[in-house]
Design a protein around this motif. Sequence first.
Motif, PDB file in Angstrom:
ATOM      1  N   UNK A 136       8.181 117.947  37.563  1.00  0.00           N
ATOM      2  CA  UNK A 136       8.754 119.165  36.977  1.00  0.00           C
ATOM      3  C   UNK A 136       9.069 118.955  35.495  1.00  0.00           C
ATOM      4  N   UNK A 137       8.193 118.212  34.812  1.00  0.00           N
ATOM      5  CA  UNK A 137       8.397 117.976  33.385  1.00  0.00           C
ATOM      6  C   UNK A 137       8.379 119.309  32.628  1.00  0.00           C
ATOM      7  N   UNK A 138       9.380 119.500  31.789  1.00  0.00           N
ATOM      8  CA  UNK A 138       9.547 120.779  31.095  1.00  0.00           C
ATOM      9  C   UNK A 138       9.030 120.759  29.662  1.00  0.00           C
TER      10      UNK A 138
ATOM     11  N   UNK B 148       8.082 106.968  27.838  1.00  0.00           N
ATOM     12  CA  UNK B 148       8.236 107.736  26.596  1.00  0.00           C
ATOM     13  C   UNK B 148       9.078 108.984  26.840  1.00  0.00           C
ATOM     14  N   UNK B 149       8.552 109.912  27.627  1.00  0.00           N
ATOM     15  CA  UNK B 149       9.255 111.178  27.820  1.00  0.00           C
ATOM     16  C   UNK B 149       9.287 111.642  29.269  1.00  0.00           C
ATOM     17  N   UNK B 150       8.403 111.113  30.108  1.00  0.00           N
ATOM     18  CA  UNK B 150       8.315 111.578  31.496  1.00  0.00           C
ATOM     19  C   UNK B 150       9.140 110.699  32.425  1.00  0.00           C
ATOM     20  N   UNK B 151       9.814 111.336  33.377  1.00  0.00           N
ATOM     21  CA  UNK B 151      10.564 110.605  34.392  1.00  0.00           C
ATOM     22  C   UNK B 151       9.609 109.822  35.292  1.00  0.00           C
ATOM     23  N   UNK B 152      10.044 108.639  35.695  1.00  0.00           N
ATOM     24  CA  UNK B 152       9.248 107.847  36.625  1.00  0.00           C
ATOM     25  C   UNK B 152      10.166 107.014  37.506  1.00  0.00           C
TER      26      UNK B 152
ATOM     27  N   UNK C 239      12.478 103.566  30.628  1.00  0.00           N
ATOM     28  CA  UNK C 239      13.141 104.864  30.503  1.00  0.00           C
ATOM     29  C   UNK C 239      12.178 105.949  29.996  1.00  0.00           C
ATOM     30  N   UNK C 240      12.398 107.197  30.463  1.00  0.00           N
ATOM     31  CA  UNK C 240      13.435 107.654  31.399  1.00  0.00           C
ATOM     32  C   UNK C 240      13.067 107.385  32.858  1.00  0.00           C
ATOM     33  N   UNK C 241      14.030 106.871  33.622  1.00  0.00           N
ATOM     34  CA  UNK C 241      13.805 106.504  35.019  1.00  0.00           C
ATOM     35  C   UNK C 241      14.572 107.444  35.928  1.00  0.00           C
ATOM     36  N   UNK C 242      13.872 107.990  36.902  1.00  0.00           N
ATOM     37  CA  UNK C 242      14.497 108.905  37.858  1.00  0.00           C
ATOM     38  C   UNK C 242      15.026 108.176  39.083  1.00  0.00           C
ATOM     39  N   UNK C 243      14.293 107.155  39.547  1.00  0.00           N
ATOM     40  CA  UNK C 243      14.639 106.453  40.783  1.00  0.00           C
ATOM     41  C   UNK C 243      14.255 104.993  40.652  1.00  0.00           C
ATOM     42  N   UNK C 244      14.976 104.114  41.379  1.00  0.00           N
ATOM     43  CA  UNK C 244      14.551 102.724  41.484  1.00  0.00           C
ATOM     44  C   UNK C 244      14.600 102.315  42.950  1.00  0.00           C
ATOM     45  N   UNK C 245      13.676 101.428  43.317  1.00  0.00           N
ATOM     46  CA  UNK C 245      13.547 101.002  44.703  1.00  0.00           C
ATOM     47  C   UNK C 245      13.605  99.480  44.767  1.00  0.00           C
TER      48      UNK C 245
ATOM     49  N   UNK D  46       6.740  99.534  36.912  1.00  0.00           N
ATOM     50  CA  UNK D  46       6.891 100.996  36.941  1.00  0.00           C
ATOM     51  C   UNK D  46       5.986 101.648  37.973  1.00  0.00           C
ATOM     52  N   UNK D  47       6.444 102.769  38.518  1.00  0.00           N
ATOM     53  CA  UNK D  47       5.583 103.578  39.390  1.00  0.00           C
ATOM     54  C   UNK D  47       4.631 104.433  38.564  1.00  0.00           C
ATOM     55  N   UNK D  48       5.005 104.705  37.296  1.00  0.00           N
ATOM     56  CA  UNK D  48       4.334 105.640  36.398  1.00  0.00           C
ATOM     57  C   UNK D  48       4.659 107.089  36.828  1.00  0.00           C
ATOM     58  N   UNK D  49       4.656 108.015  35.880  1.00  0.00           N
ATOM     59  CA  UNK D  49       5.023 109.403  36.205  1.00  0.00           C
ATOM     60  C   UNK D  49       4.113 109.982  37.289  1.00  0.00           C
ATOM     61  N   UNK D  50       4.684 110.654  38.279  1.00  0.00           N
ATOM     62  CA  UNK D  50       3.875 111.181  39.385  1.00  0.00           C
ATOM     63  C   UNK D  50       3.054 112.398  38.977  1.00  0.00           C
TER      64      UNK D  50
END
Length: 275
Positions: free
Chosen positions: A122-124, A136-140, A166-172, A114-118
């Motif tokens: 824009x976590x709401x 858990x809850x933050x996109x990474x 999860x939750x995953x926003x991007x994969x490289x 994982x990159x871990x959440x940055x």
Amino acid sequence: MTTVALFGAGGKMGVRLSRNLAKSDFDVRHIEIDPKGQERLKDAIGVDCVDQDVALDGADVVILAVPDTVIGTVAALVVPKVDPGTIVVVLDAAAPFAGHLPERADITYFVTHPCHPPIFNDEMTEAGRKDHFGGIAAQQGVVNALMQGPQEHYEIGDKVARAIYAPVARSYQVTVEQMAYLEPGLSETVCASLLVVMREAMDEVVKRGVPHDCARDFLLGHMNILGAVIFDEVDGVFSDACNKAIEFGKPMLMRDDWKRVFDRDEIAASIQRIT
């Protein structure tokens, strides 16, 4: 349905993965030899562990959620028993880069981390903002490497990665060597070391009389705006005074040859120390 055998399911990372896999459409078999780990997993998601051979029978994917220090030992016991065409997933590039995985040409090795959440996001939700590790809850983002195996197995590995982190926003997709540049090189040798120095610097000004909360607010606030400018999060420039401080401060803090930490031999030596 894809069958996943999860080794180390009752460990700290294993329980994290087990929670997320329970929300997926994978058929998961959990393996944990430590009785305390078995109990921890039962309390967390209400499942029982199974025998290793039962778990491996017909498994499509095998995840080794075990520490870097023992992954070579575990892999030596597990890999000879998997079916041809099995995807073996490793959660860090250290052991693969160091050559600790058994040679076997008829299986796939897939590495994901994982990159871990940055910091800038824009976590709401409150849960998202407090999920610093991720999963858990933050996109990474996630970083994947198909070490060996057919390209079509990359898609399956990426699906596994998106489920466990999860939750995953991007994969490289990168190579194992490139992943080693990211960790331990970029994230630990450089980033973690410099963050420790910044904490020590904060403690030093506290020793010199600045109130702790004041120093912490001041440092973290400046990390926010300075980081936003340096990493192009905002369109801004530093003041002349700040640029002058960097010009004179960097040589005092950094060796001229510090980038040699990214030499392949240095990366290999760093990985050897942790595996």
